[in-house]
Structures are given as C-alpha cells and as structure tokens.
Enzyme design. Structure first.
Site, PDB file in Angstrom:
ATOM      1  N   HIS A   1      -5.921 -11.471   1.411  1.00  0.00           N
ATOM      2  CA  HIS A   1      -5.815 -10.038   1.190  1.00  0.00           C
ATOM      3  C   HIS A   1      -6.258  -9.155   2.185  1.00  0.00           C
ATOM      4  O   HIS A   1      -7.442  -9.504   2.660  1.00  0.00           O
ATOM      5  CB  HIS A   1      -6.118  -9.752  -0.190  1.00  0.00           C
TER       6      HIS A   1
ATOM      7  N   LYS B   1      -0.545 -17.772  -0.135  1.00  0.00           N
ATOM      8  CA  LYS B   1      -0.187 -16.117  -0.572  1.00  0.00           C
ATOM      9  C   LYS B   1      -0.906 -15.183   0.608  1.00  0.00           C
ATOM     10  O   LYS B   1      -1.917 -15.365   0.770  1.00  0.00           O
ATOM     11  CB  LYS B   1      -0.855 -15.533  -2.221  1.00  0.00           C
TER      12      LYS B   1
ATOM     13  N   LYS C   1      17.290  14.291   7.886  1.00  0.00           N
ATOM     14  CA  LYS C   1      18.947  14.404   8.150  1.00  0.00           C
ATOM     15  C   LYS C   1      19.314  14.726   9.516  1.00  0.00           C
ATOM     16  O   LYS C   1      20.205  14.282  10.204  1.00  0.00           O
ATOM     17  CB  LYS C   1      19.372  15.341   7.200  1.00  0.00           C
TER      18      LYS C   1
ATOM     19  N   ASP D   1      27.651  15.463   2.077  1.00  0.00           N
ATOM     20  CA  ASP D   1      27.165  16.628   1.210  1.00  0.00           C
ATOM     21  C   ASP D   1      28.300  17.684   1.423  1.00  0.00           C
ATOM     22  O   ASP D   1      28.901  18.324   0.554  1.00  0.00           O
ATOM     23  CB  ASP D   1      25.938  17.347   1.684  1.00  0.00           C
TER      24      ASP D   1
END
Ligand code: NAP
Length: 531
Positions: free
Chosen positions: A129, A155, A313, A357
């Site tokens: 980890h 893991k 956007k 939109d």
C-alpha cells in the site's frame, strides 16, 4: 470493516451479506496487542462470520492502526491459520513478509501453498500500500510479489493522484501472474474499484456505510451493486462518465447507469474527476488534455463516451480543434461542448464532440411555444448556459435578448450570437416590451447558490408578461424555484431545469447507445434525487 467490538462486526457482516457481498474483510488492527485472549476473540468472530473472510491486521507503518511488532502479528496469524475455523485469507504486507526469513517461515506454516505439509485452509494475500501516491518502486514491488510462491493473491493499492493512475492498475491486472487486487485510493481511484471485474480483479472492496470505509474512496456496497451495476460489468463493458470538477455529486451516473440497464446496453457510467487547477491557469487545460487522451488511448478501457461539465466545456472544443476531431456547429458557435462520443471500428478511432445543452433547451422552449421562428426570447445571464441557449434558439430562428448583471459580458455574448438577431436590454426594458419567453441562466434561486430565495426576474417584469409567456428556469435544484413559483401564481406556463437536464442527457444517451433514451425513468430518478 474495522473491528472494535465483535457483536457489531457480526451485525455489519450480516448486513454486508444481505446487501450482496461475497466476502468480508475483518480489520483487527486494534485487537492485536499481544494479549493471549485476543486470538480467541477473533476466532469467535471467524466462527460466527456469515461470510468467508479475510483477516487483516494492518500495522501503522503501512497505513493501519496496529502498533504491535511483526512477530506479535504473526503469532496471531499462526493461531488463526492453524485453528479449526481458519479465515479464508490472511493479509500480510509484502514489506513485512520479505524483510524477515523467520517471519516468512512462520506465515508459511499457517497458510495453504504447494509445499505445505499440514492441513491448513487459509490462503495468503500479499499486499502493498501507499497512501501518498504511486510508489516509485511499484514495478519492483510487483516483481517481488511474483517471486513469493506461497502467496495466493497479490494486492496493490496506492493513492491515485489522477485518473491516469487507474490505467497503470488496469495494466497490472492484465499482466497478473496470480489472482490480483489492484486499487486506486481516493476520489481519483473510484474507477479502479468499480471496473475491477472488467480487468479480472480478484475482488474489490466496498463499505457497508459511507462513514465506515476502511480506505479513502471506497464506494458503499449499495452504490457498487445498484448504482454502478457491478455484477453486470465484464471485459466487454463499455465505459462512460462525467468529466468535470467537482463531479462527486453529479446526478448523471444515476440516470445513465439506470438508462443502460433499462435498454440493456452493456455500459457503465462513472464520475471522472479532472482537477480544475487555479482559475485562468493553463494547468487545467493541460491536465484535461493529458488525462482525456490517455483514457481514450487505453484500448482495453474502451472509453466510449463522456459528458463534460464545468470547468472543461471550453477545454473540450479546444482539444477537439487541436486533435482534428469532429465538432458539431453548435459547439463551434458556443466554443463549448458537453459531449464526447468515441467509436472504434476495427481499430479505427473516431471521436466527435457535440453540445446537447443548446438543442435540449431549444427543444424544451420550441415545444412549449409551438416553434421558435420569429419568437423573442429573453435570457437572463451571460455565462456558459446562456451562451448555449442563445445559440440553440437563434439557430431555430428566434430573436434573442440578453439581460445580465455585467453589461460587458452581455454585449460580448450578443456579438457572438450575432447582433442582427440579439439585443442587450435591461430589466426595465423588458417591462416596456415583454418577450415571448424568459429564461433564467443564472444561479439565482439555486439551493446553495448566491441567492437561493430570490427570483432573477422582478415581479414587475412577470406582471408585465402577456398571457402564455413561457417562463423557463434552468436551475433544477430545487425543481420549483422562486421564479417558477412566481410564474405559477400568474398562471404563466413554465419549464423547469429538470426538463432541460433530462433532455441534454437523453441526447447524449441516444448518441452513445443508438437507442431511445428512457426519459420517464430519467425524470423519476432526478426527482427522487432532488426530493
Ligand atoms: P456561469 O458561466 O458562471 O454564468 C453565470 C451567469 O449568472 C453570469 O452571467 C453571472 O453574471 C450571472 N449571475 C451569477 N450570480 C448572479 C447574481 N447573484 N445575480 C445576477 N446574476 C448572477 O454559469 P453557467 O454555467 O452559465 O450556469 C448558470 C446556471 O445554469 C447554473 O447555476 C445552473 O443552475 C444552471 N444549469 C442548468 C443546467 C440544466 O441542464 N438544467 C445545466 C447547466 C447549468 P455576471 O456575468 O455578471 O457574472
């Protein structure tokens, strides 16, 4: 789950089973101090457990809460592994396992592996980890795991610093030599948790309740199974999502995932956060560009479409121009787009960007007004949504009036829509010459916005409206805004923000799936979400 009290842990484990979990992880970090009775308590938990379990005792030096030394932890594992009711798995950190031959030998005595001579039924999850980020020696760690033959499962978990870190985790899964868990922690890592079955991961972790997550970014079991439809995800599942910052509270995953289920489309829709950076900084565009291109280029991910929202956007149109992607005329006109559609035909990639939109708002108004040609539509606001609505209605022959707090922005928007079809007026002017529709494209009236109790349009303007003047509020939270309530009191027809939101999402959905969007379902989900 972090175990502090056995009865509560068993209650939570039963809840997890009932919610659909296959396996439970008991984190016994706080029950391992070396006291002789501790193993008995944990064994009682395993014996009563309603699900097969992994027992983990994570030390503080690997992000856990156990400050006992390695040998104390190993003594616990030995007691568990060699008991009558062993856990299905014990999780031991690679660092502990590889730094001491003695410890490794003791762990190996307690687990099942090909050289085991005793009858033991516990398998080893060997884990690594990093709670700060991708470890710089990740490749070496994975190689070191592969060299440990007694491990049944590998893991790897580290804090994802951007969506791109997930791609490396997917590549680790695809190259695995053993069953593997590869997870990104934190909000950027959600994708790795949800898409685990797409890349053949051994498992993913989920919490029973949000506040009980044992690692940052863990989804709840409910979200995993119901929202993301985890059981239906397979290697062929197409990936979609909403790109923006922030996107954690977006309603789009709720409607698109339900829609995919409704029409039987093999897809999953995720929040895809790309950080905004400081306002005006080039960094925001650069990170948008690097992340989106990496996601598109990752063939196995199969990113097939995305909604794009604030603040990216405009970035999308800029990137599309740079890359030579197809851009629809309304996106060109607004210099902003909210949709990416990606197709791969025998390896040939085609990417198109569009703005849903603008047509969604125009369709809502056109339906309510019996067409838009020659109609006069007043838009309050001059930001991104005002720009999209202005372009959308002007393209259908309407005349546009912009009313905005900052006159310079109104003027600049009017020039981009086209001065021949667009005027800039004040609220007083609207009273004198009422329009056929008024649209709120500001956050005024929005819960949590700058003026949640206000209407952006004063009573004098609404009072001057002719009967049948359409009042459209793009704000959708709440659905019934102060402006819409005032319009109802005057018997004026209204359109709420949910109608536009659902319509723009439906156009995206139809572009991605080539199937009609279940708009009734979308509306119900949005209404439930906002209730
Ligand atoms: P934006 O680019 O930030 O523009 C906001 C506009 O509102 C600006 O023109 C700003 O005026 C004006 N404004 C802000 N606060 C004001 C206040 N207190 N009084 C008067 N005017 C104010 O935002 P946007 O992206 O266009 O979004 C506007 C709203 O549209 C959002 O708040 C959201 O509720 C709604 N929306 C709806 C949908 C849907 O699908 N229904 C989709 C997206 C957004 P200045 O120019 O003077 O700063």
């Amino acid at each position: 789950m972090m175990v502090r009290e056995i009865d509560l842990a068993l209650l939570r484990a039963r809840e997890a089973r009932d919610a659909g979990a296959d396996l439970v992880e008991y984190r016994v970090d706080e029950l391992c101090s070396g006291d002789p009775g501790e193993a008995e308590v944990i064994l009682a938990l395993i014996r009563e457990s309603p699900l097969p379990c992994i027992v983990t005792c994570r030390p503080t030096w690997e992000g856990g809460a156990c400050d006992a030394d390695d040998m104390t932890r190993v003594a616990l594992f030995e007691a568990l592994g060699t008991s009558d009711h062993p856990p299905a798995y014990i999780d031991v950190e690679l660092a502990a396992y590889t730094r001491s031959a003695n410890l490794r030998q003791k762990v190996n005595l307690a687990i099942d592996h090909d050289k085991q001579t005793r009858d033991v039924r516990t398998s080893l999850v060997l884990s690594t980890h990093d709670f700060d980020g991708r470890p710089s020696d990740l490749t070496r760690r994975v190689l070191a795991m592969s060299a440990e033959h007694a491990a049944a499962v590998h893991k790897v978990a580290f804090r994802a610093r951007s969506l791109r870190d997930n791609l490396e985790l997917f590549d680790l899964l695809r190259d695995r030599s053993k069953p593997m868990i590869a997870l990104g922690m934190g909000e950027f890592g959600l994708m790795s948790r949800v898409l685990a079955p797409k890349f053949g991961a051994f498992l993913t972790f989920a919490s029973i309740h949000k506040e009980e997550a044992t690692a940052p970014g863990q989804p709840t079991i409910r979200d995993l199974l119901d929202l993301y439809r985890f059981r239906s995800i397979n290697p062929e599942t197409r990936v979609y999502g909403v790109i923006g910052w922030p996107v954690g509270h977006s309603m789009s995953p709720h409607i698109h995932n339900a829609g995919f289920e409704g029409v039987g489309h093999d897809g999953v829709y995720l929040p895809l956060p790309i950080a905004a950076g400081e306002p005006g900084q080039e960094g925001a565009y650069e990170s948008f560009k690097a992340t989106l291109l990496a996601l598109i280029d990752h063939r196995a991910l199969d990113l097939s479409g995305a909604s794009v929202t604030i603040p990216h956007k405009e970035h999308l149109v800029r990137l599309a121009r740079e890359q030579g992607w197809a851009i629809d005329p309304l996106s060109e006109r607004c210099a902003a787009a909210n949709t990416i559609t990606i197709e791969r035909d025998e390896g040939r990639l085609s990417v198109a960007v569009s703005n849903t939109d603008a047509p969604a708002a125009a369709a809502c108004l056109g339906e309510a007004m019996g067409g838009l040609a020659g109609k006069r539509i007043a838009i309050v606001g001059a930001g991104g949504v005002a720009r999209a609505i202005g372009a959308g209605v002007a393209a259908q022959g309407a005349r546009v009036v912009i009313v905005n707090r900052t006159p310079e922005r109104a003027k600049s928007l009017s020039e981009s829509i086209g001065p021949e079809v667009c005027d800039v007026l004040s609220m007083d002017d609207l009273t004198a010459s009422p329009p056929d529709a008024i649209v709120n494209a500001t956050p005024v009236g929005m819960t949590g916005g700058p003026a949640p109790d206000d209407s952006p349009v004063p009573p004098s303007v609404l009072g001057a409206c002719k009967p049948g003047t359409v009042i459209f509020d793009t704000v959708y939270n709440p659905i019934q805004t102060p402006m819409l309530r005032a319009a109802h009191e005057r018997d004026l027809p209204t359109i709420d923000g949910v109608a536009m939101f659902v319509r723009q999402a439906a156009l995206q959905f139809e572009g991605w799936t080539a199937q009609p969007a279940p708009t009734g379902l979308f509306e119900r989900i949005v209404a439930e979400h906002l209730a």
